[in-house]
Every structure is written in C-alpha cells, then in structure tokens.
Design a protein around this motif. Structure first.
Motif, PDB file in Angstrom:
ATOM      1  N   ASP A 186      -3.852   2.045  12.100  1.00 58.57           N
ATOM      2  CA  ASP A 186      -4.892   2.691  11.304  1.00 58.57           C
ATOM      3  C   ASP A 186      -4.273   3.446  10.127  1.00 58.57           C
ATOM      4  N   ARG A 187      -3.198   4.182  10.380  1.00 61.65           N
ATOM      5  CA  ARG A 187      -2.467   4.858   9.299  1.00 61.65           C
ATOM      6  C   ARG A 187      -0.996   4.909   9.676  1.00 61.65           C
ATOM      7  N   PRO A 188      -0.270   3.833   9.401  1.00 62.72           N
ATOM      8  CA  PRO A 188       1.158   3.803   9.751  1.00 62.72           C
ATOM      9  C   PRO A 188       1.923   4.916   9.053  1.00 62.72           C
ATOM     10  N   HIS A 189       2.935   5.420   9.769  1.00 60.15           N
ATOM     11  CA  HIS A 189       3.671   6.562   9.226  1.00 60.15           C
ATOM     12  C   HIS A 189       5.176   6.391   9.386  1.00 60.15           C
ATOM     13  N   GLY A 190       5.738   6.695  10.566  1.00 59.97           N
ATOM     14  CA  GLY A 190       7.182   6.690  10.746  1.00 59.97           C
ATOM     15  C   GLY A 190       7.748   5.311  11.031  1.00 59.97           C
ATOM     16  N   LEU A 191       9.016   5.115  10.677  1.00 59.46           N
ATOM     17  CA  LEU A 191       9.727   3.859  10.931  1.00 59.46           C
ATOM     18  C   LEU A 191      11.190   4.172  11.192  1.00 59.46           C
ATOM     19  N   ARG A 192      11.681   3.748  12.355  1.00 58.14           N
ATOM     20  CA  ARG A 192      13.097   3.849  12.681  1.00 58.14           C
ATOM     21  C   ARG A 192      13.535   2.570  13.385  1.00 58.14           C
ATOM     22  N   ILE A 193      14.808   2.218  13.243  1.00 59.30           N
ATOM     23  CA  ILE A 193      15.380   1.058  13.924  1.00 59.30           C
ATOM     24  C   ILE A 193      16.557   1.555  14.745  1.00 59.30           C
ATOM     25  N   ASP A 194      16.550   1.229  16.050  1.00 57.44           N
ATOM     26  CA  ASP A 194      17.582   1.762  16.928  1.00 57.44           C
ATOM     27  C   ASP A 194      18.837   0.892  16.914  1.00 57.44           C
ATOM     28  N   ALA A 195      19.813   1.257  17.738  1.00 56.21           N
ATOM     29  CA  ALA A 195      21.111   0.579  17.730  1.00 56.21           C
ATOM     30  C   ALA A 195      21.030  -0.867  18.182  1.00 56.21           C
ATOM     31  N   GLN A 196      19.974  -1.224  18.902  1.00 51.79           N
ATOM     32  CA  GLN A 196      19.758  -2.612  19.340  1.00 51.79           C
ATOM     33  C   GLN A 196      18.808  -3.368  18.417  1.00 51.79           C
ATOM     34  N   ASP A 197      18.491  -2.786  17.273  1.00 56.09           N
ATOM     35  CA  ASP A 197      17.600  -3.363  16.268  1.00 56.09           C
ATOM     36  C   ASP A 197      16.146  -3.421  16.724  1.00 56.09           C
ATOM     37  N   ASN A 198      15.774  -2.646  17.736  1.00 54.25           N
ATOM     38  CA  ASN A 198      14.360  -2.486  18.047  1.00 54.25           C
ATOM     39  C   ASN A 198      13.703  -1.641  16.962  1.00 54.25           C
ATOM     40  N   ILE A 199      12.453  -1.915  16.685  1.00 57.82           N
ATOM     41  CA  ILE A 199      11.726  -1.288  15.577  1.00 57.82           C
ATOM     42  C   ILE A 199      10.722  -0.306  16.168  1.00 57.82           C
ATOM     43  N   GLY A 243       0.857  -1.172   0.000  1.00 59.29           N
ATOM     44  CA  GLY A 243       0.000   0.000   0.000  1.00 59.29           C
ATOM     45  C   GLY A 243       0.897   1.227   0.000  1.00 59.29           C
ATOM     46  N   GLY A 244       0.414   2.327   0.531  1.00 56.92           N
ATOM     47  CA  GLY A 244       1.228   3.528   0.599  1.00 56.92           C
ATOM     48  C   GLY A 244       2.476   3.279   1.432  1.00 56.92           C
ATOM     49  N   THR A 245       3.636   3.276   0.809  1.00 51.32           N
ATOM     50  CA  THR A 245       4.896   2.972   1.503  1.00 51.32           C
ATOM     51  C   THR A 245       5.383   4.239   2.195  1.00 51.32           C
ATOM     52  N   SER A 246       5.292   4.261   3.532  1.00 53.07           N
ATOM     53  CA  SER A 246       5.590   5.501   4.249  1.00 53.07           C
ATOM     54  C   SER A 246       6.974   5.520   4.875  1.00 53.07           C
ATOM     55  N   GLY A 247       7.633   4.369   5.069  1.00 51.31           N
ATOM     56  CA  GLY A 247       8.932   4.371   5.720  1.00 51.31           C
ATOM     57  C   GLY A 247       9.796   3.205   5.301  1.00 51.31           C
ATOM     58  N   VAL A 248      11.115   3.373   5.464  1.00 49.66           N
ATOM     59  CA  VAL A 248      12.083   2.342   5.116  1.00 49.66           C
ATOM     60  C   VAL A 248      13.270   2.496   6.064  1.00 49.66           C
ATOM     61  N   ALA A 249      13.819   1.360   6.537  1.00 49.15           N
ATOM     62  CA  ALA A 249      14.938   1.410   7.492  1.00 49.15           C
ATOM     63  C   ALA A 249      15.701   0.101   7.458  1.00 49.15           C
ATOM     64  N   PHE A 250      16.986   0.156   7.895  1.00 47.42           N
ATOM     65  CA  PHE A 250      17.851  -1.012   7.878  1.00 47.42           C
ATOM     66  C   PHE A 250      18.208  -1.455   9.286  1.00 47.42           C
ATOM     67  N   THR A 251      18.353  -2.777   9.453  1.00 49.23           N
ATOM     68  CA  THR A 251      18.854  -3.334  10.699  1.00 49.23           C
ATOM     69  C   THR A 251      20.379  -3.392  10.652  1.00 49.23           C
ATOM     70  N   SER A 252      20.975  -3.725  11.791  1.00 57.35           N
ATOM     71  CA  SER A 252      22.437  -3.849  11.836  1.00 57.35           C
ATOM     72  C   SER A 252      22.938  -5.010  10.997  1.00 57.35           C
ATOM     73  N   LYS A 253      22.055  -5.958  10.672  1.00 56.57           N
ATOM     74  CA  LYS A 253      22.425  -7.113   9.855  1.00 56.57           C
ATOM     75  C   LYS A 253      22.272  -6.850   8.364  1.00 56.57           C
ATOM     76  N   GLY A 254      21.783  -5.659   8.025  1.00 58.36           N
ATOM     77  CA  GLY A 254      21.625  -5.317   6.618  1.00 58.36           C
ATOM     78  C   GLY A 254      20.291  -5.690   6.031  1.00 58.36           C
ATOM     79  N   THR A 255      19.373  -6.248   6.842  1.00 62.78           N
ATOM     80  CA  THR A 255      18.019  -6.488   6.327  1.00 62.78           C
ATOM     81  C   THR A 255      17.267  -5.168   6.303  1.00 62.78           C
ATOM     82  N   ILE A 256      16.231  -5.129   5.475  1.00 62.70           N
ATOM     83  CA  ILE A 256      15.508  -3.888   5.251  1.00 62.70           C
ATOM     84  C   ILE A 256      14.048  -4.058   5.653  1.00 62.70           C
ATOM     85  N   PHE A 257      13.553  -3.099   6.418  1.00 61.52           N
ATOM     86  CA  PHE A 257      12.140  -3.053   6.780  1.00 61.52           C
ATOM     87  C   PHE A 257      11.439  -1.983   5.954  1.00 61.52           C
TER      88      PHE A 257
END
Length: 306
Positions: free
Chosen positions: A83-96, A41-55
């Motif tokens: 209901d309307r997802p928006h922001g996406l960040r992954i922290d230094a411990q790979d929490n989403i 659907g509407g792609t609102s965010g993109v981020a990488f983990t420390s392992k190089g995988t992409i969310f």
C-alpha cells in the motif's frame, strides 16, 4: 606552585571553526533504464546485493525493481503486495527485506523474489493479533537483519508509537524497547538502522534530529545530534556512516561518534541535479558509487568519484 592558564591570542579566539571537507564525488544523471512506458513513483529505498546488482523500492507498478550495475533493468515484482512501500534492506544471504507503513507489514523475499516470511498482519495494529501468537506493528519504517541473524523492526512512522521490535531469525518475537519521547532510548520516528563491526546499532531518530547507539539488547550507549531530519543510514566498509539527511537535502559522511568528516558539495533542497525533495535512503555500491533515493523527486540520485 601557582598554575595559570594561557589566554588565547586575539587571532586564535577569532579563528572560525573549520567546515568538514567536501566529499570527492559529483552528481551524474540517473542511469536506470526502465521498461518502456514506465517511471518510478516515490523512490523510498535503495540497496545492493552481494553480486553488485541494485534494488529500488518505489511507490508505483512493480514496486521492487532490480538493475545491473550499469542500470539495465533485470526484473520487477511485488504488484498488489504494497500500500505504501517504505524500507528496503538486503541481508548477507541476499534476502530482500521490505516494510509497508500503510499495511503494517514486513516482507522477506528470497533472492529469487519468492516471499518467505511475513511479519505483522495486514491492516491490524496494536500489540498482538486476537489469537495471541502474531506480533502486530503500526507503521514499520524498516526491517534489518543483524550480524547474529536477529531481525530488528523500527516502528512509528507518523502517529504510531515509536519503538524497536526484535525477533529471532525464524520470526519469533523476543522483545520491544523504546517509546515516544526525547530522552535516551526514546524515539520520535526511528527511521533507519545500521550495525558497526562490533554489533552496535545506530538508529536515525528522525524527528529528534539525532542518531542513537544501542547494544543488541537495546541498552542505550550514546547519541550524536544532527539537526534536521536524519533519514537514511548506510555503514561503509571503512566503518564510516553515510547519512541521507531528509528534507535538508544534505548528504554526509560520519565517523562512529557522529562527527561529520565530509559533506556532499552542492547538495541541498531543490529539483536540479544533486538537489533533493527528501534525501530518504542511501547506499554505496561495490564500485564506490553513491545512490540516494529521493521520495519527493521520484528519482535515485547517483554520485561518482570526481
């Protein structure tokens, strides 16, 4: 002694200002391999983990999807939570960390995808929950963990009051700063936040067409103008800022003073490869590939070194 200035020569006076150079990347076709029968659907965010995988976070089934570095689907989760997802960040411990501008919530998922923290109260707005111990949001754009572990939530996507809320790493409220306005330390839709190596905050003040810089306590430092709708920021390892410039469709690289040091050739508004409906969020992979989430074209644009 009389001092005099030396006038510019006619050629110097007529010389055009140099445009920033083109960045050494080219757009390529999207490479994500979704489960059969599924689309973003509407792609609102993109981020990488420390392992190089992409969310990718998007406005459809399985709103959080994880892929390997080559775009192979690994897993998806989050159905029924947004209901309307928006922001996406992954922290230094790979929490989403995600935000929902419609239900007024921030979620923290651990690397396994288990929900570990909820900030805000679903469908409630204002300052505090009636029982007094839960801080409320109205249209939170993004939640970001700073270098000391504090949590910063940007608020005000639309009609809500624009401000920044700060929490400690256990989710305890510390302070709020900012309000709707155009002056220093005021906002009109704070949309994205990154930190530099010294701990300063860089906030994309979208509807004011600028990036404002603050210290960790919210003290205003400086700003740079970026006419249009600066939406998504990413801090590179080289301490340069990548900017996804919203409805202009421009992709830029900035120094820490906000000077444009490079632009993506061929970017702009449109539907074709390398064009955007809304260049919303941006991330750079460990392989030096650029990914830009486009909410209105329902895709994530990818760039590789040319």
């Amino acid at each position: 002694m009389i001092l005099c200035s030396v006038p510019l020569s006619p050629l110097d006076a007529m010389a055009p200002k140099m445009s920033p150079p083109a960045l050494p990347y080219v757009p390529v076709a999207e490479s994500f391999k979704l489960p059969p029968g599924m689309n973003f659907g509407g792609t609102s965010g993109v981020a990488f983990t420390s392992k190089g995988t992409i969310f990718v976070i998007h406005r459809g089934p399985m709103p959080l999807m994880e892929f390997d570095a080559d775009g192979n689907f690994l897993r998806g989760f989050g159905d029924g939570m947004f209901d309307r997802p928006h922001g996406l960040r992954i922290d230094a411990q790979d929490n989403i960390w995600t935000s929902d501008v419609a239900s007024n919530l921030v979620y923290k998922f651990n690397p396994e995808g288990r929900l570990e923290m909820v900030l805000g109260v679903k469908a409630w707005t204002g300052e505090w929950h009636p029982y007094g111990h839960l801080k409320l949001f109205q249209e939170p754009s993004e939640a970001v963990v700073g270098p000391t572990g504090d949590i910063y939530v940007l608020q005000g996507h639309g009609k809500a009051e624009s401000c920044v809320h700060k929490f400690d790493n256990d989710g305890n409220y510390i302070k709020t700063w900012g309000k709707k306005g155009k002056g220093p330390g005021e906002f009109d839709l704070p949309h994205s936040l990154v930190f530099d190596a010294s701990g300063l905050l860089y906030i994309a003040d979208r509807n004011n067409g600028r990036i404002q810089v603050f210290d960790a306590d919210g003290t205003y430092i400086r700003e740079s103008a970026h006419p249009g709708t600066p939406c998504g920021l990413f801090m590179g390892a080289d301490q340069h800022i990548w900017l996804a410039h919203g409805h202009t469709g421009e992709i830029m690289k900035l120094d820490l003073k906000g000077n444009v040091v490079g632009t993506m050739a061929g970017a702009g508004q449109g539907k074709a490869l390398g064009k955007y409906g809304e260049a919303h969020y941006i991330a750079v992979s460990p392989r030096d590939e650029i990914f830009v989430a486009d909410t209105l074209n329902y895709r994530v644009q990818k760039y590789v070194r040319g």
